[in-house]
Write a protein that holds these residues in place. Structure first.
Motif, PDB file in Angstrom:
ATOM      1  N   VAL A  13       6.949 -46.299 -42.369  1.00 52.86           N
ATOM      2  CA  VAL A  13       8.304 -46.306 -41.802  1.00 52.86           C
ATOM      3  C   VAL A  13       8.609 -47.701 -41.277  1.00 52.86           C
ATOM      4  N   TYR A  14       9.819 -48.187 -41.544  1.00 46.51           N
ATOM      5  CA  TYR A  14      10.311 -49.439 -40.951  1.00 46.51           C
ATOM      6  C   TYR A  14      11.477 -49.103 -40.033  1.00 46.51           C
ATOM      7  N   THR A  15      11.410 -49.554 -38.805  1.00 42.61           N
ATOM      8  CA  THR A  15      12.494 -49.279 -37.865  1.00 42.61           C
ATOM      9  C   THR A  15      12.746 -50.504 -37.000  1.00 42.61           C
ATOM     10  N   ALA A  16      14.007 -50.670 -36.587  1.00 37.81           N
ATOM     11  CA  ALA A  16      14.318 -51.782 -35.681  1.00 37.81           C
ATOM     12  C   ALA A  16      13.748 -51.513 -34.291  1.00 37.81           C
ATOM     13  N   MET A  17      13.565 -50.221 -33.936  1.00 28.08           N
ATOM     14  CA  MET A  17      13.042 -49.895 -32.608  1.00 28.08           C
ATOM     15  C   MET A  17      12.545 -48.448 -32.563  1.00 28.08           C
ATOM     16  N   ILE A  18      11.498 -48.228 -31.766  1.00 29.05           N
ATOM     17  CA  ILE A  18      11.091 -46.857 -31.425  1.00 29.05           C
ATOM     18  C   ILE A  18      11.630 -46.603 -30.023  1.00 29.05           C
ATOM     19  N   ASP A  19      12.478 -45.578 -29.890  1.00 24.83           N
ATOM     20  CA  ASP A  19      13.085 -45.289 -28.579  1.00 24.83           C
ATOM     21  C   ASP A  19      12.275 -44.254 -27.817  1.00 24.83           C
ATOM     22  N   GLU A  20      12.705 -44.039 -26.560  1.00 30.46           N
ATOM     23  CA  GLU A  20      11.904 -43.198 -25.642  1.00 30.46           C
ATOM     24  C   GLU A  20      11.839 -41.738 -26.067  1.00 30.46           C
ATOM     25  N   GLY A  21      12.988 -41.144 -26.393  1.00 28.03           N
ATOM     26  CA  GLY A  21      12.983 -39.719 -26.702  1.00 28.03           C
ATOM     27  C   GLY A  21      14.391 -39.210 -26.934  1.00 28.03           C
ATOM     28  N   LEU A  22      14.551 -37.915 -26.739  1.00 29.81           N
ATOM     29  CA  LEU A  22      15.829 -37.244 -27.011  1.00 29.81           C
ATOM     30  C   LEU A  22      16.391 -36.654 -25.726  1.00 29.81           C
ATOM     31  N   ASN A  23      17.733 -36.551 -25.665  1.00 33.58           N
ATOM     32  CA  ASN A  23      18.320 -35.827 -24.538  1.00 33.58           C
ATOM     33  C   ASN A  23      18.451 -34.337 -24.899  1.00 33.58           C
ATOM     34  N   ASP A  24      19.071 -33.567 -24.007  1.00 33.61           N
ATOM     35  CA  ASP A  24      19.156 -32.113 -24.224  1.00 33.61           C
ATOM     36  C   ASP A  24      20.009 -31.739 -25.432  1.00 33.61           C
ATOM     37  N   HIS A  25      20.798 -32.699 -25.928  1.00 37.94           N
ATOM     38  CA  HIS A  25      21.655 -32.412 -27.088  1.00 37.94           C
ATOM     39  C   HIS A  25      21.077 -32.975 -28.386  1.00 37.94           C
ATOM     40  N   GLY A  26      19.819 -33.422 -28.318  1.00 40.97           N
ATOM     41  CA  GLY A  26      19.176 -33.929 -29.531  1.00 40.97           C
ATOM     42  C   GLY A  26      19.580 -35.346 -29.888  1.00 40.97           C
ATOM     43  N   TYR A  27      20.215 -36.065 -28.956  1.00 41.41           N
ATOM     44  CA  TYR A  27      20.566 -37.466 -29.206  1.00 41.41           C
ATOM     45  C   TYR A  27      19.444 -38.378 -28.725  1.00 41.41           C
TER      46      TYR A  27
END
Ligand code: PRP
Ligand code: URA
Length: 216
Positions: free
Chosen positions: A187-201
């Protein structure tokens, strides 16, 4: 997070710059689309480095013979943009891979259940195992959509080791699912983010990539 698959986060100032522009909520749709095109271009450049098949040959310059390394035209290259948001990465990818075939895959997430469903599948019934497949989707959130896309590609005969996923922001649940199912994947990604909010964002993410890219 222990993963078997490889996740590359290229250390490139242009990728960082355009990610910052895309994240900014004040970025208008037209500039957001430009940021996605640029991310598509530079991430594809990074993907292509160790993925495109080459062959050694000799060419004749106006002065003498010289060894040359050329892209092997016999190995098929396939781009699979996941609609809608993946279309925003396609222009940049096609600029670098003009001979690739493009197979559109339309997936949409139910915003309440977060389950995805397929409304368009232009993949052929079969793909050669050595086909280099580049799946384009800016957002890997719960992982449901990318797992559906991978299943569609792999069921057509492609070796997962020849698949690259190109995204802009990846969340841990998606990477964990992919790793468990496809340990040979990259996988190539510009960033790995922390996680998801309650709405799956994805948090901090960049919001709804499809809506922002298409001004809806
Ligand atoms: C977005 C995004 C991914 C998916 C990720 O598409 O482009 O395909 O959500 O979420 P997941 O990892 O939880 O499945 P969306 O369904 O919003 O459709 P769109 O691109 O048409 O806006
Ligand atoms: N899809 C998006 O467009 N954004 C997210 O944060 C998650 C899924």
């Amino acid at each position: 997070m222990t993963l078997q698959l490889r996740v590359y986060v290229p250390d490139h100032p242009l990728i960082k710059h355009w990610l910052g522009v895309a994240r900014d909520r004040d970025t208008p749709s037209v500039l957001f689309k430009s940021a996605m095109t640029e991310l598509g271009r530079w991430l594809t450049y990074e993907v292509s480095r160790h993925w495109l098949p080459t062959g050694e040959t000799t060419v004749t310059t106006p002065l003498a013979e010289a060894p040359a390394t050329l892209i092997d035209p016999m190995v098929p290259i396939a781009l699979v943009p996941i609609l809608r948001a993946g279309l925003a990465l396609l222009d940049g990818a096609q600029t670098l891979l003009p001979l690739a075939s493009t197979y559109h895959l339309g997936l949409v997430r139910n915003e309440e259940t977060l389950d995805n469903s397929c409304y368009l599948n232009k993949l052929p019934p079969q793909l050669a195992p050595d086909t280099r497949v580049l799946i384009l989707d800016p957002m890997l959130a719960t992982g449901g959509s990318i797992m559906t896309a991978m299943a569609e590609v792999v069921s057509r005969g492609v070796d997962p080791a020849n698949v690259r996923i190109e995204c802009v922001v990846a969340a841990p649940p998606a990477l964990q699912q992919l790793s468990a199912a496809y340990p040979s994947l990259t996988v190539y990604t510009a960033m790995i983010d922390e996680g998801l909010n309650d709405h799956g964002y994805i948090v901090p993410g960049l919001g709804d990539a499809g809506d922002r890219a298409f001004g809806t």
